[in-house]
Design an enzyme around this catalytic site. Structure first.
Site, mmCIF file in Angstrom:
data_model
loop_
_atom_site.group_PDB
_atom_site.id
_atom_site.type_symbol
_atom_site.label_atom_id
_atom_site.label_comp_id
_atom_site.label_asym_id
_atom_site.label_seq_id
_atom_site.Cartn_x
_atom_site.Cartn_y
_atom_site.Cartn_z
ATOM 1 C CB ALA A 69 25.567 -36.138 -40.241
ATOM 2 C CB VAL A 72 15.393 -36.984 -39.773
ATOM 3 C CG1 VAL A 72 14.067 -36.478 -39.209
ATOM 4 C CG2 VAL A 72 16.534 -36.080 -39.317
ATOM 5 C CG ASP A 180 21.242 -50.938 -32.583
ATOM 6 O OD1 ASP A 180 21.421 -51.492 -31.481
ATOM 7 O OD2 ASP A 180 21.239 -49.711 -32.735
#
Length: 487
Positions: A69, A72, A180
Site C-alpha cells: 500500500a 505517494v 526517520d
C-alpha cells in the site's frame, strides 16, 4: 480569493478522461502566517488537491515508497499558482483522524530552513499532507545518484549547517522529535538551498514506527525500547554526517571502525580529493562520532552542533545554485522560439507558432467514443473545431472563441490544443483571466505540456502576478528541456 475549480465529467461513453472547468475570478491576498513566511496552515478539500495534481496523475508523482500500500508524493499547483508537494497516505494509514490532525501543530512552523507544511486533508479515508514544493531533488539523489557533478565540499558543509539550524528551530518551537531523519528528507529549493522536509515531524502511520529504513541505521535505544527521543534524532544526524562525508549510505558501524583507526582517507568520498584540509575533515568526523555515541546523554545538543558547524563554512558568498550546478534565472537553457515569444509577450509570434504546430501535441490524448456518439455528434463537433481553426488562422479571435467554446462545452472530446488556442484568443481580446483558465485546463489534460505553462506565464503577466508568472516561465522551459532531451 483564488482561482476556483469546479469538476465536470465529460459526456464521453467509456472514456477514462476527466476534465474540469476552471473559473478565474480576480485574485487577492492569501492569509499569511504570523511570521509572514508563507501562507498560513489550512485544511484543503480532497477535490482541491485532486485538481491541483490533475487527478493525481502518474506524471505528477515525485516519489513512492511502500510495496503493498504505497505512500505517494505528488507535485501540484494550487489555484493561486503556488507549487506544492502532496503526500497521500494509503487508505489504512491514520484511521484516527484526531491523531492525523496533529499536522495543525506542525503547520504553525515557518522557517527558511524548512519545506514548510502548508495544510492537510482529512476526508473519509483520505489522509493527505501539503507542503512547499522543492524542485531540485533530494540530498540522496545528489549524494548517491548524481548525474552531472557530485556535491562540492563547501555545499556539503552548508547542507549540514542548514540541517542543524532547522532541527534547532523545530526544538525551540516544541518539536524536538523527527522521525526517520535521512538523506531523502533533505530537499533543495528553487535557489538550490537545502531544506528539511516537515513530513518527518509526524509519525509515518498508525503503526507508530519512527524508522522505515534498515535497522542498521537506527539509534541503539530505539532497538532496545522501540521509542524515539530527541537524542535519537542526534544519532540520525550523525549518520547523515557520514553520508555527506563519504558519499555513500553505509551503516554507521563500519565508519566508526575507520574513525577509531583514524583512517580519514578511507572514509571520505573520493570525489572530494583536494577540496578540504585534513583539519576540516577531522573536525566533521569528530562531531559525527559524538553524535553516534551509544549512550544518548553523551550526544551533543542541536545548539552546540550549530555553533560547531558555523565556523567551518566555506565560500559563504557563493549562491547555493552555483555550488550545486543548478540552472537558475538567467542561467536557464536558451528558450525555444515559442518560449522566447512568450517571454516577450509577443502574441503575434505565439499565434504563428501555434498555427504551425497544429494538433501534433494532441496525439495520445484519450478520447474513446461509442459508435452512437460518433455518428450523432462527432461531425458537429469536428465542424465546430474546423470553423474555430479557420477563424484562428484568419485572426478573427472573437469568432474563434465562439466556435472553440461550442466544441469544449459539448464535452465529447478533450483537446489541450483547443484550450491553448482559445487561451491565446482571450489574450488577443484582452481577457487574461479567461486566458489563464484555459491555459490551466490545458495542463490538467496534459500535465507535462510546456505550452500550457508558457501561456500561463503570459496570462499571469496580464493579471499583474509577476512572481507567479516567472515561476510558470521557468516551469515551461524546464518541461520543454526535458521533452527535447527525450527526443
Amino acid at each position: 480569493m483564488g482561482i476556483q475549480f469546479s469538476s465536470l465529467v465529460p459526456c464521453c461513453v467509456n472514456s477514462q478522461v476527466k476534465t474540469s472547468v476552471i473559473e478565474v475570478p480576480h485574485t487577492g491576498n492569501e492569509d499569511r502566517s504570523e511570521a509572514d513566511n508563507g501562507p498560513a496552515f489550512r485544511e484543503y478539500t480532497f477535490e482541491q488537491l485532486k485538481n491541483a495534481t490533475s487527478g493525481f496523475s502518474v506524471q505528477n508523482i515525485v516519489s513512492e515508497h511502500g510495496e503493498k500500500a504505497p505512500i505517494v508524493v505528488y507535485k501540484g499547483k494550487l489555484e493561486n499558482q503556488m507549487r506544492i508537494a502532496i503526500k497521500r497516505f494509503n487508505r489504512n494509514a491514520w484511521p484516527d483522524s484526531r491523531q492525523f490532525l496533529e499536522a495543525r501543530s506542525v503547520g504553525q512552523l515557518r522557517h527558511q530552513r524548512l519545506a514548510n507544511l502548508l495544510g492537510c486533508c482529512c476526508e473519509g479515508e483520505e489522509r493527505l499532507l501539503v507542503a512547499e514544493y522543492m524542485p531540485n531533488e533530494t540530498l540522496a539523489k545528489h549524494l548517491f545518484h548524481w548525474e552531472t557533478q557530485p556535491i562540492k565540499w563547501p555545499m556539503r558543509l552548508r547542507v549540514v549547517l542548514h540541517l542543524a539550524e532547522a532541527l534547532e528551530y523545530c526544538t525551540s518551537k516544541g518539536h524536538a522529535l523527527y522521525h526517520d531523519l535521512n538523506a531523502y528528507r533533505v530537499l533543495f529549493d528553487e535557489d538550490g538551498n537545502p531544506r528539511l522536509s516537515t513530513f518527518g515531524l509526524m509519525k509515518n502511520s498508525r503503526d507508530g514506527k519512527s524508522y522505515s529504513t534498515n535497522l542498521a541505521f537506527t539509534p541503539p535505544e530505539y532497538l532496545r525500547t522501540g521509542r524515539v527521543t530527541p537524542k535519537s534524532v542526534i544519532y540520525s544526524f550523525g549518520t547523515l554526517l557520514l553520508d555527506i562525508l563519504s558519499g555513500k549510505h553505509i551503516p554507521p558501524s563500519h565508519p566508526l571502525d575507520l574513525i577509531r583507526d583514524r583512517n580519514l582517507r578511507m572514509l571520505t568520498d573520493s570525489c572530494l580529493e583536494g577540496q578540504f584540509s585534513d583539519d576540516d575533515g577531522t573536525e566533521l568526523v569528530r562531531w559525527a562520532s559524538r553524535c553516534l555515541q551509544y549512550e544518548p546523554r553523551e550526544r551533543p545538543n542541536r545548539k552546540s552542533l550549530v555553533a560547531a558547524l558555523a565556523p567551518l563554512q566555506k565560500e559563504t558568498k557563493v549562491p547555493s545554485h552555483e555550488l550545486m550546478g543548478i540552472p537558475h534565472g538567467s542561467t536557464l537553457a536558451s528558450l525555444s522560439p515559442l518560449g522566447e515569444a512568450c517571454s516577450r509577450k509577443d502574441l503575434t509570434a505565439i499565434h504563428e507558432v501555434l498555427e504551425k504546430l497544429g494538433y501534433k501535441d494532441d496525439e495520445g490524448i484519450a478520447n474513446e467514443l461509442s459508435f452512437q456518439m460518433w455518428t450523432d455528434q462527432m461531425q458537429d463537433m469536428l465542424n465546430c473545431k474546423k470553423k474555430g481553426d479557420a477563424a484562428f488562422w484568419q485572426k478573427d479571435f472573437r469568432l474563434a472563441i465562439e466556435f472553440y467554446t461550442q466544441f469544449i462545452d459539448a464535452g465529447t472530446m478533450v483537446s489541450p490544443t483547443v484550450h491553448a488556442r482559445r487561451s491565446l484568443c482571450y489574450l488577443m481580446s484582452e481577457m487574461p483571466q479567461e486566458a489563464l483558465g484555459d491555459a490551466m485546463q490545458a495542463q490538467v489534460i496534459s500535465p507535462l505540456w510546456h505550452i500550457a505553462s508558457y501561456l500561463q506565464y503570459v496570462s499571469l503577466g496580464g493579471l499583474g502576478m509577476e512572481h507567479e508568472a516567472q515561476v510558470a516561465l521557468k516551469e515551461g522551459t524546464t518541461l520543454e528541456a526535458k521533452r527535447s532531451g527525450q527526443k
